[in-house]
Design a protein around this motif. Structure first.
Motif, short mmCIF file in Angstrom:
data_model
loop_
_atom_site.label_atom_id
_atom_site.label_comp_id
_atom_site.label_asym_id
_atom_site.label_seq_id
_atom_site.Cartn_x
_atom_site.Cartn_y
_atom_site.Cartn_z
N ASP A 1 -45.03 -47.88 -59.93
CA ASP A 1 -44.06 -47.79 -61.01
C ASP A 1 -44.82 -47.61 -62.32
OD1 ASP A 1 -45.07 -50.27 -61.58
OD2 ASP A 1 -43.24 -51.37 -61.12
N SER B 1 -52.58 -58.92 -59.41
CA SER B 1 -51.50 -59.90 -59.56
C SER B 1 -50.15 -59.21 -59.67
CB SER B 1 -51.72 -60.77 -60.81
OG SER B 1 -52.85 -61.58 -60.62
N TYR B 2 -50.11 -58.11 -60.47
CA TYR B 2 -48.85 -57.38 -60.63
C TYR B 2 -48.36 -56.86 -59.29
CZ TYR B 2 -45.38 -54.04 -62.08
OH TYR B 2 -44.19 -53.35 -62.21
N HIS C 1 -47.39 -60.05 -57.01
CA HIS C 1 -46.46 -61.03 -57.53
C HIS C 1 -45.05 -60.82 -56.98
CE1 HIS C 1 -44.76 -64.02 -60.11
NE2 HIS C 1 -44.01 -63.16 -60.75
N ARG C 2 -44.46 -59.66 -57.30
CA ARG C 2 -43.12 -59.39 -56.79
C ARG C 2 -43.20 -58.73 -55.41
NH1 ARG C 2 -40.26 -55.74 -60.95
NH2 ARG C 2 -38.85 -55.46 -59.19
N GLY C 3 -44.28 -57.98 -55.19
CA GLY C 3 -44.46 -57.36 -53.89
C GLY C 3 -43.55 -56.17 -53.63
N HIS C 4 -42.84 -55.72 -54.71
CA HIS C 4 -41.87 -54.63 -54.51
C HIS C 4 -42.51 -53.27 -54.26
CE1 HIS C 4 -43.10 -54.50 -58.62
NE2 HIS C 4 -42.40 -53.44 -58.88
N ALA D 1 -46.36 -59.80 -47.64
CA ALA D 1 -46.45 -60.08 -49.08
C ALA D 1 -47.01 -61.47 -49.34
CB ALA D 1 -45.07 -59.93 -49.73
N GLU D 2 -46.63 -62.44 -48.48
CA GLU D 2 -47.11 -63.81 -48.66
C GLU D 2 -48.63 -63.88 -48.50
OE1 GLU D 2 -46.77 -67.00 -50.17
OE2 GLU D 2 -44.83 -66.06 -49.74
N ARG E 1 -50.36 -62.36 -51.47
CA ARG E 1 -50.40 -63.27 -52.62
C ARG E 1 -51.52 -64.29 -52.47
NH1 ARG E 1 -45.10 -62.17 -53.59
NH2 ARG E 1 -44.33 -63.19 -51.73
#
Lengths: 210, 210, 210, 210
Positions: free
Chosen positions: A75, A132-133, A136-139, A147-148, A151
């Motif tokens: 993004d 981190s970005y 963080h949301r993992g989107h 995703a976990e 992180r």
């Protein structure tokens, strides 16, 4: 805008150019006979700085490749965080040349070493921001990435980052030890600190990336 | 000839090289001790010029990526308009170095600033030409792109372009304000001014581009 | 070895770097006040040489793209002919800088102009070799390309090549006219001289390239 | 991390930049009239060194392309062996410039020649490591590649490598013969020494790589 392909291609370009420009900083001595040999030997800090900076940028690239291998799309925010990261990568030939030029004089080596290490601190901070970005949301992660687990790599990843402020302090006392520590940090990050267990892609789903 | 892939690859290459060559313009001071520190501090215009030009080229690249993300194929005219655009992008390390060299002397900074801003005006004009050509007939747009909506972005896009002639005038009075305005314009274009609502690709149609 | 993808990527890289290195040849004048303005004006041959060489390399790239768009695979011979072609492309920043340096002195401009035009003659010869090799047997062409029509383009293509030896002679009498002729030849090749009518790909066959 | 695509793209970038930076090492003489012509003639070692090093890097790239054409995925070890290989490739403009600068003085040419040939020895060793690693276990090879046949190429491949230590010795006696031998070795490797008979891909299996 949400395709990773051109962001990767552009980043590969900047990494490849920055790493190859390093060689331009090694002077070609003009002297003759004995003086030529001596001039070649005397500029050994240039060779050491070339090797260390090449490894540092190379390892950065490998991890950049690993990171983008985990994401399916980008993004606008990630594109600009990545651009700031590349601004530091592209700048590295300059502190490398500065260090090579001043490494033999202890006093000047401290100044050059602090700048060299300072640029690395900024790089580590920006890399941490990007990572981190992403997690963080993992989107942006690929559907097969846990995703976990992604992180949870942040602890191990930031552990290495703590080494960079140390190099700044070390530069004030022992420029050579500082350079050696940069080499060690490159080796630390050469091992996959972003390793994320990937779930098996279900057989029936279509491939997500070409 | 009507594949966008190699045009993108070549453009990525030129953008990546131009942005990475910027660092070659920052000198490596040779002095020792106090003089080294002073020389490093005194060349701060080089650092500022590096950061601003890096952001400017970076934002140009992001928008170039966004633009080519909207089109499915290229024709000879677009290839050559793009080539002219790249001629200006590739030239940017030169006005950047010129500005860095002369920014501390107000009189000379005006000359350098007018040239720097003038190159940016030419760049904005060419970018406007490329964008207008793409959206005018819309024959190169991807089928999922709403050609009407694409055309309507021209107002918002050209609004930003008006900033560039202002920088030329500003260079004559306050070179520093000019540089700050270039930074602001980069931020303006960092937000997606080419955003075009995309129609959902019909499920049954095959993907048009890989 | 018979995939065109990496040959195209490597060629794109060399073209993009050679075209972007051209800017390094334009000096950044150091003088102050009136002398700065004068120095900037006096080095106009550098600007002209930059624009002409950028267009020449750009047009070369466009035609290289068009040529590789017609072929489905490469063989060892084509890879090495292409490598020789790239050797000349990568060399172009040097005669460009030589010409820019000596264009204001008529006598020296003749020497520099003969070298500049000589390099272009070698380039045209190698390009002709590559094109002839591709269309002669036609074994590398994509199945949809009409080999007979491809062969027949050689006349039109070589017609333009005749212009290059003329530039060598012209350099001896009028270096400026020589530079203008190079610009004209770039425009000639900007129009698609390799245009080959393509047969429609049969609907039932799978796509040949990804 | 196990996709070859970005490793190839990054390697292509480094090869393309190193090969194009070679031209920056050829000086642009400033003299006028007779002195200009003489200066241009006197720097012929630069032209010879450019051609030889361009061919050497070009052939390296062709073989790198051939090697990566045989493998389906990369692992961390191969990525780092490849990075070390690229470190030597990226360094080549420096020994080339050194050799060009000192080739006319026999005594200095020996020093420069030993360094030039020494870098090539390191390159050959690293290339041998990469190739041995790939074929030893064969776990990275594409399924259609005959691992046994791939292993057997090592003899023929290493045979050529023996030429590089010879160039180091030759540099001490006849720098020119050394340069000629490098040209010959490039020609040796221009012929496909990594040719591996490929088993026909079974018709019913899906393509493994795009």
């Amino acid at each position: 805008m949400n395709d990773t392909k051109r962001v990767e291609a552009f980043s590969d370009g900047v990494f490849a150019i920055a790493i190859t420009l390093l060689i331009l900083e090694i002077p070609v001595p003009e002297g003759s006979g004995h003086r030529l040999t001596q001039a070649l030997l005397e500029q050994w800090p240039s060779y050491v700085a070339y090797v260390v900076s090449f490894l540092v940028i190379g390892v950065m690239w490998v991890n950049h490749d690993a990171l983008f291998g985990l994401i399916a799309k980008v993004d606008r925010t990630l594109v600009f965080l990545n651009l700031l990261l590349l601004m530091v990568v592209a700048a590295l030939p300059w502190p490398t040349a500065l260090l090579a030029e001043h490494l033999r004089n202890t006093g000047d080596a401290k100044v050059a070493g602090v700048i060299y290490s300072g640029v690395m601190v900024i790089h580590a901070l920006l890399y941490g921001c990007v990572w981190s970005y992403v997690v963080h949301r993992g989107h942006l992660l690929r559907p097969t990435v846990d995703a976990e687990a992604a992180r949870s790599t942040r602890v191990r990843f930031n552990l290495g980052s703590l080494g960079y402020p140390v190099t700044v302090v070390l530069a004030l006392f022992a420029p050579w030890a500082m350079l050696a520590l940069h080499g060690l940090l490159a080796v630390y990050y050469a091992f996959n600190q972003l390793s994320v267990p990937e779930r098996r892609e279900p057989e029936e789903a279509p491939a997500t990336v070409a």
